[in-house]
Design a protein around this motif. Structure first.
Motif, PDB file in Angstrom:
ATOM      1  N   ASP A 136      -8.254   6.959  -0.756  1.00  0.00           N
ATOM      2  CA  ASP A 136      -9.062   7.257   0.430  1.00  0.00           C
ATOM      3  C   ASP A 136      -9.904   6.057   0.849  1.00  0.00           C
ATOM      4  O   ASP A 136     -10.191   5.857   2.032  1.00  0.00           O
ATOM      5  CB  ASP A 136      -9.967   8.463   0.151  1.00  0.00           C
ATOM      6  CG  ASP A 136      -9.308   9.771   0.546  1.00  0.00           C
ATOM      7  OD1 ASP A 136      -8.332   9.711   1.319  1.00  0.00           O
ATOM      8  OD2 ASP A 136      -9.737  10.841   0.092  1.00  0.00           O
ATOM      9  N   SER A 181      -7.349   2.899   5.789  1.00  0.00           N
ATOM     10  CA  SER A 181      -8.337   2.940   6.868  1.00  0.00           C
ATOM     11  C   SER A 181      -8.240   4.258   7.631  1.00  0.00           C
ATOM     12  O   SER A 181      -7.226   4.964   7.549  1.00  0.00           O
ATOM     13  CB  SER A 181      -8.099   1.775   7.833  1.00  0.00           C
ATOM     14  OG  SER A 181      -6.953   2.030   8.625  1.00  0.00           O
ATOM     15  N   PRO A 182      -9.277   4.602   8.407  1.00  0.00           N
ATOM     16  CA  PRO A 182      -9.223   5.829   9.226  1.00  0.00           C
ATOM     17  C   PRO A 182      -8.092   5.811  10.256  1.00  0.00           C
ATOM     18  O   PRO A 182      -7.661   6.859  10.722  1.00  0.00           O
ATOM     19  CB  PRO A 182     -10.595   5.844   9.925  1.00  0.00           C
ATOM     20  CG  PRO A 182     -11.479   5.011   9.052  1.00  0.00           C
ATOM     21  CD  PRO A 182     -10.588   3.945   8.473  1.00  0.00           C
ATOM     22  N   GLU A 183      -7.604   4.602  10.595  1.00  0.00           N
ATOM     23  CA  GLU A 183      -6.534   4.498  11.589  1.00  0.00           C
ATOM     24  C   GLU A 183      -5.141   4.756  10.994  1.00  0.00           C
ATOM     25  O   GLU A 183      -4.145   4.713  11.703  1.00  0.00           O
ATOM     26  CB  GLU A 183      -6.541   3.101  12.226  1.00  0.00           C
ATOM     27  CG  GLU A 183      -7.758   2.834  13.117  1.00  0.00           C
ATOM     28  CD  GLU A 183      -9.005   2.547  12.301  1.00  0.00           C
ATOM     29  OE1 GLU A 183     -10.102   2.856  12.784  1.00  0.00           O
ATOM     30  OE2 GLU A 183      -8.857   2.029  11.165  1.00  0.00           O
ATOM     31  N   TRP A 184      -5.099   5.007   9.698  1.00  0.00           N
ATOM     32  CA  TRP A 184      -3.813   5.247   9.040  1.00  0.00           C
ATOM     33  C   TRP A 184      -3.094   6.426   9.692  1.00  0.00           C
ATOM     34  O   TRP A 184      -3.653   7.496   9.867  1.00  0.00           O
ATOM     35  CB  TRP A 184      -4.038   5.528   7.554  1.00  0.00           C
ATOM     36  CG  TRP A 184      -2.823   5.972   6.795  1.00  0.00           C
ATOM     37  CD1 TRP A 184      -2.603   7.175   6.200  1.00  0.00           C
ATOM     38  CD2 TRP A 184      -1.645   5.200   6.545  1.00  0.00           C
ATOM     39  NE1 TRP A 184      -1.373   7.209   5.605  1.00  0.00           N
ATOM     40  CE2 TRP A 184      -0.757   6.006   5.800  1.00  0.00           C
ATOM     41  CE3 TRP A 184      -1.250   3.905   6.888  1.00  0.00           C
ATOM     42  CZ2 TRP A 184       0.484   5.575   5.394  1.00  0.00           C
ATOM     43  CZ3 TRP A 184       0.006   3.468   6.485  1.00  0.00           C
ATOM     44  CH2 TRP A 184       0.850   4.285   5.743  1.00  0.00           C
ATOM     45  N   SER A 230      -3.069  12.115   4.847  1.00  0.00           N
ATOM     46  CA  SER A 230      -4.208  11.680   4.044  1.00  0.00           C
ATOM     47  C   SER A 230      -3.721  11.338   2.641  1.00  0.00           C
ATOM     48  O   SER A 230      -3.037  12.138   2.004  1.00  0.00           O
ATOM     49  CB  SER A 230      -5.255  12.784   3.963  1.00  0.00           C
ATOM     50  OG  SER A 230      -6.209  12.498   2.964  1.00  0.00           O
TER      51      SER A 230
END
Length: 537
Positions: free
Chosen positions: A451, A455-458, A462
């Motif tokens: 996590d 990155s959040p853009e992955w 999750s």
């Protein structure tokens, strides 16, 4: 050892771009520099690059039966081909060559797709039955030999390596986001996925049968069918002595069958139990004629050469040592980056390549000890599983008050065996499900670490989601185990061995046109080991 490739139109209509077969085959030349061949029909193309080991003069491929209505190419070795040949001769079959692959076509005549059950060996096979209009692809039981495939509509394309598939203009290179997340967790790409969305791996111990416009993938062998059942009685001293005797004999049988060769042969020696056992067997079977090869490192924490040298002296082998200095490691890394097709998080691929390249100047075939740890419990994580059972018997308040505080003070060293890191990971995940904690201990990054890494853009799932454990859960769903250790061994045989270790040694050795044989993966020995009580592993 060879490289195979091909494509097939399921509708039996003519293929587009049939000339691509030559490019696919050329990309596999390192797997088979001795000869090449092909078989072509309007709707089918099979290619082969051969590394000649058995029957050097007449064993070129493709191979066919007497009527030439069964044609095949294959990568690998069939170790029981002599016994099969004798049986088939008694049934009236006629052979054109003395090669091990020649028996496959005749065996297929008798058993159709079930022919693969009779083979003892390492192999990836592509076989065309002209009468039935049937294509059969098959892999060996452990997955020693690779086979990748791509399918869209009526077009099926397959090859020993991904680079050959990329020669076909229809195949894209988009990454598979879920597979990439799994890679950073496991350190490899679990079957059937590859790094690329459109490309899959045929699972080990499976065959693909393509006929009448349909494709079906089915297992022909299951390790789960040979496991020691839950509730089996404990082994006494008499059973232990009998098992030791049987194990020696089965190891000897496996070694004997893998010493058949028409070219020079040697053994990779690390000084560990598995490779030293192979040297002992070879020195008994071919006294005074054993070539052993090992790698030396300047860093003492990695260097096992003193142990290998001791074994070599004891058995009086002709011992050869290659130095893995910084320059050679860097050169190997740069070469392998462009050769592996997809990443593999196992730094041992570099010394495996170095010793393969070094050995190839002397020999064409080598024995290797892969598989022993997964059969007999050779990894430290198996001890971790035993420690976990004892730890979890402690009262919860002791575990939380003492060990949780201890974890904060454990150092993380940078050596070959960073004990502080191991203990921190052990304490952090010890209360998970046994299979999950085992994989976290064994793998690269834990779900919580992933996590932070992604990155959040992955765009994929999750990293901490259940998708990570999906391959693990699928493998375990149909098996029942005597104890936790048996479950861990089964899991590592089906995943870590198939998708990491065997990929590593195949690519590293075949990059040098060297054949590696693994006696511990003789399926008769594997089935026997699965029946040994965990207390004796």
């Amino acid at each position: 050892m060879c490289g195979i490739c091909g494509f097939f139109n399921l509708s039996l209509e003519p293929l587009a771009h049939p000339e691509i077969l030559d490019k696919m085959s050329a990309s596999l030349a390192h797997r088979g520099p001795d000869s090449h061949g092909k078989f072509e029909l309007p709707h089918l193309a099979l290619g082969i690059r051969r590394l000649s080991i058995i029957d050097l003069e007449t064993g070129d491929q493709p191979l066919a039966n007497e009527a030439a209505d069964v044609t095949l190419v294959f990568n690998g070795e069939i170790y029981n081909y002599r016994e099969l040949r004798e049986r088939l001769l008694e049934h009236g079959h006629l052979f054109r060559t003395r090669s091990d692959g020649d028996v496959i076509a005749h065996l297929y005549e008798e058993l159709a797709p079930d022919f693969v059950r009779e083979l003892n060996g390492m192999f990836a096979i592509a076989l065309w039955d002209h009468r039935a209009r049937r294509l059969v692809l098959a892999r060996d039981r452990a997955g020693e030999k690779p086979l990748y495939y791509w399918r869209r509509g009526d077009l099926l394309i397959f090859a020993s390596e991904i680079k050959a598939l990329f020669e076909h203009p229809a195949i894209g290179r988009d990454l598979d986001p879920e597979a990439v997340a799994q890679y950073f967790f496991y350190g490899y790409f679990p079957t059937p996925r590859s790094a690329f969305t459109e490309i899959k791996k045929l699972p080990a111990a499976c065959r693909m049968v393509v006929e009448k416009g349909e494709v079906r993938i089915e297992p022909y062998w299951r390790l789960a069918d040979h496991l020691r059942p839950p509730g089996a009685p404990k082994a006494g001293k008499r059973e232990e002595r009998a098992l030791i005797s049987q194990l020696r004999e089965r190891l000897r049988e496996a070694a004997v069958s893998r010493l058949v060769s028409d070219v020079p042969l040697g053994v990779f020696l690390s000084g560990g139990v598995d490779s030293s056992t192979l040297v002992a067997l070879m020195s008994e079977l071919t006294p005074g004629n054993v070539n052993s090869f090992s790698v030396a490192f300047a860093d003492a924490s990695f260097n096992e050469e003193p142990f290998a040298a001791s074994v070599a002296r004891h058995f009086r082998t002709r011992h050869h040592v290659v130095e893995a200095d910084e320059k050679s490691r860097l050169e190997s890394f740069q070469f392998l980056v462009g050769h592996l097709d997809e990443p593999i998080a196992d730094p041992a691929v570099i010394p495996t390549y170095l010793v393969s390249r070094f050995a190839r100047s002397e020999i064409k075939v080598a024995l290797s000890g892969e598989g022993s740890d997964e059969l007999f419990g050779g990894y430290p994580t198996y001890l971790g599983a035993r420690l976990a059972e004892s730890y979890l018997r402690l009262p919860r308040f002791v575990r939380r008050q003492f060990f949780e505080r201890l974890k904060r003070f454990l150092p993380v060293s940078a050596g070959a065996a960073p004990l502080g890191m191991f203990f921190r990971r052990f304490l952090t995940h010890v209360e998970r499900h046994p299979a999950e904690r085992h994989q976290i201990w064994f793998g690269m990054f834990s779900p919580s670490e992933l996590d932070q890494l992604f990155s959040p853009e992955w765009k994929g799932p999750s990293p901490a989601s259940s998708a990570l454990f999906g391959p693990l859960e699928k493998i375990l769903e149909s098996a029942r185990f005597e104890e936790t250790l048996s479950e861990m061994l089964y899991l590592d045989f089906r995943m870590y061995l198939e998708d990491n270790l065997l990929v590593k040694i195949d690519r590293a050795s075949m990059a040098c046109s060297l054949e590696l044989r693994t006696p511990f993966l003789d399926h008769r020995l594997v089935e026997f080991a699965a029946q040994i009580p965990g207390s004796l592993k």
